[in-house]
Design a protein around this motif. Structure first.
Motif, PDB file in Angstrom:
ATOM      1  N   TYR A 182       0.657  -1.136   0.067  1.00  0.00           N
ATOM      2  CA  TYR A 182      -0.115   0.060  -0.141  1.00  0.00           C
ATOM      3  C   TYR A 182       0.919   1.139  -0.003  1.00  0.00           C
ATOM      4  O   TYR A 182       1.937   1.190   0.744  1.00  0.00           O
ATOM      5  CB  TYR A 182      -0.990  -0.121   1.380  1.00  0.00           C
ATOM      6  N   ASN A 213      -5.208   6.606  -2.080  1.00  0.00           N
ATOM      7  CA  ASN A 213      -4.941   5.306  -1.688  1.00  0.00           C
ATOM      8  C   ASN A 213      -4.511   4.277  -2.781  1.00  0.00           C
ATOM      9  O   ASN A 213      -5.359   4.472  -3.723  1.00  0.00           O
ATOM     10  CB  ASN A 213      -5.866   4.524  -0.698  1.00  0.00           C
ATOM     11  N   GLY A 222     -11.338  -6.925  -6.794  1.00  0.00           N
ATOM     12  CA  GLY A 222     -11.338  -5.390  -6.850  1.00  0.00           C
ATOM     13  C   GLY A 222     -12.694  -4.844  -6.456  1.00  0.00           C
ATOM     14  O   GLY A 222     -13.775  -5.459  -6.218  1.00  0.00           O
ATOM     15  N   TRP A 223     -12.614  -3.622  -6.327  1.00  0.00           N
ATOM     16  CA  TRP A 223     -13.751  -2.824  -6.003  1.00  0.00           C
ATOM     17  C   TRP A 223     -14.344  -1.931  -7.174  1.00  0.00           C
ATOM     18  O   TRP A 223     -13.453  -1.581  -8.123  1.00  0.00           O
ATOM     19  CB  TRP A 223     -13.616  -2.020  -4.749  1.00  0.00           C
ATOM     20  N   GLU A 277     -14.756   0.938  -6.943  1.00  0.00           N
ATOM     21  CA  GLU A 277     -14.072   2.441  -7.119  1.00  0.00           C
ATOM     22  C   GLU A 277     -12.485   2.105  -7.442  1.00  0.00           C
ATOM     23  O   GLU A 277     -11.786   3.184  -7.525  1.00  0.00           O
ATOM     24  CB  GLU A 277     -14.119   2.805  -5.629  1.00  0.00           C
ATOM     25  N   ASP A 278     -11.945   1.345  -7.897  1.00  0.00           N
ATOM     26  CA  ASP A 278     -10.537   1.129  -8.162  1.00  0.00           C
ATOM     27  C   ASP A 278     -10.432   1.250  -9.739  1.00  0.00           C
ATOM     28  O   ASP A 278     -11.148   0.687 -10.616  1.00  0.00           O
ATOM     29  CB  ASP A 278     -10.208  -0.607  -7.976  1.00  0.00           C
ATOM     30  N   TYR A 308      -3.217  -0.186  -8.432  1.00  0.00           N
ATOM     31  CA  TYR A 308      -4.590   0.201  -8.377  1.00  0.00           C
ATOM     32  C   TYR A 308      -4.596   1.417  -7.604  1.00  0.00           C
ATOM     33  O   TYR A 308      -3.967   1.833  -6.505  1.00  0.00           O
ATOM     34  CB  TYR A 308      -5.502  -0.857  -7.410  1.00  0.00           C
ATOM     35  N   ARG A 348      -7.606   3.503  -5.589  1.00  0.00           N
ATOM     36  CA  ARG A 348      -9.114   3.428  -4.840  1.00  0.00           C
ATOM     37  C   ARG A 348      -9.465   4.740  -4.853  1.00  0.00           C
ATOM     38  O   ARG A 348      -9.112   5.662  -4.051  1.00  0.00           O
ATOM     39  CB  ARG A 348      -8.984   2.648  -3.615  1.00  0.00           C
ATOM     40  N   TRP A 361     -11.391  -0.984 -12.855  1.00  0.00           N
ATOM     41  CA  TRP A 361     -11.467  -2.266 -12.606  1.00  0.00           C
ATOM     42  C   TRP A 361     -12.513  -3.173 -13.275  1.00  0.00           C
ATOM     43  O   TRP A 361     -12.190  -4.306 -13.640  1.00  0.00           O
ATOM     44  CB  TRP A 361     -11.605  -2.578 -10.997  1.00  0.00           C
ATOM     45  N   LYS A 386     -14.180  -7.599   0.328  1.00  0.00           N
ATOM     46  CA  LYS A 386     -15.111  -7.316  -0.570  1.00  0.00           C
ATOM     47  C   LYS A 386     -16.384  -7.746  -0.243  1.00  0.00           C
ATOM     48  O   LYS A 386     -17.713  -6.803  -0.467  1.00  0.00           O
ATOM     49  CB  LYS A 386     -14.889  -8.198  -1.779  1.00  0.00           C
ATOM     50  N   ARG A 388     -17.531  -4.761   2.155  1.00  0.00           N
ATOM     51  CA  ARG A 388     -17.728  -3.466   0.967  1.00  0.00           C
ATOM     52  C   ARG A 388     -19.171  -3.589   0.556  1.00  0.00           C
ATOM     53  O   ARG A 388     -19.983  -2.667   0.525  1.00  0.00           O
ATOM     54  CB  ARG A 388     -16.622  -3.432   0.065  1.00  0.00           C
TER      55      ARG A 388
END
Length: 211
Positions: A4, A15, A32-33, A35-36, A50, A52, A94, A147, A150
């Motif tokens: 990170y 981030n 992945g999200w 938002e990525d 990535y 975020r 993503w 995940k 989230r």
């Protein structure tokens, strides 16, 4: 293990994360999200980097200074790309990453090529790379559980948003109902008054005769 990084060229700080090897990359692709945003050196092997995004941000309006950080970090984490000048870094949401059964570990393609953007990197910028490396933290997150959590939070937020929307719609409908009723009562009152005046006129009387 996931690495990170924090970029402070924007506020709030951004981030950034990436897998340490191709097996971690495979996990990041899977968990992945939305938002990525995914970054990679074009046509060369490199880390999968990535970004975020914060809520409300979009991948199409990433600030230039932050793009520079991401491009430099991606280049620096490519064995071959780190030694070359005039590289192209590609990036895409993503959700646009496509993984099929015949691909090697960590390998991806795209659902839509028109959702892939490019950043040109003339040469390595050691100041940027060193600044980002000073923020590096190694963690062993449970990506699958993160995940799930989230998605659970997003469903809860959506339910709350739907509840507020229904509540607002009900208020609007109630207000409209009251307005319709008010107009109806007004019409009835006016009609009754007109009848009364007509009856008085027929009798040869007016409203003042009762005062």
């Amino acid at each position: 293990m996931v690495l990170y990084f924090t970029s402070n060229v924007v506020s709030p700080s951004a981030n950034i994360y990436m897998g340490k090897d191709k097996y971690e990359n495979e996990e990041l692709i899977k968990y992945g999200w939305p938002e990525d945003v995914w970054f990679h050196v074009d046509k060369l092997s490199s880390a999968h980097v990535y970004l975020r995004l914060e809520r409300g941000q979009t991948w199409e309006d990433i600030p230039e200074a932050l793009l520079d950080d991401l491009a430099q970090l991606t280049k620096a984490n490519s064995i071959e790309g780190n030694k070359k000048n005039n590289l192209t870094i590609i990036y895409t949401p993503w959700s646009n990453l496509k993984k099929s059964g015949g691909m090697e570990t960590g390998q991806v393609t795209f659902f839509k090529n028109n959702l892939v953007k490019r950043v040109h990197v003339k040469e390595r910028d050691n100041a940027i790379v060193n600044r980002l490396n000073k923020t590096r933290v190694e963690r062993h997150p449970d990506l699958a559980e993160a995940k799930i959590e989230r998605d659970r939070e997003m469903r809860a937020e959506q339910r709350e948003a739907d509840r507020k929307r229904r509540q607002q719609e009900a208020k609007v409908q109630e207000q409209r109902k009251k307005e319709v009723e008010a107009r109806s009562y007004g019409g009835i009152f006016k009609e009754e008054k007109m009848r009364s005046n007509k009856e008085l006129a027929e009798m040869g009387l007016g409203e003042d005769d009762f005062m």
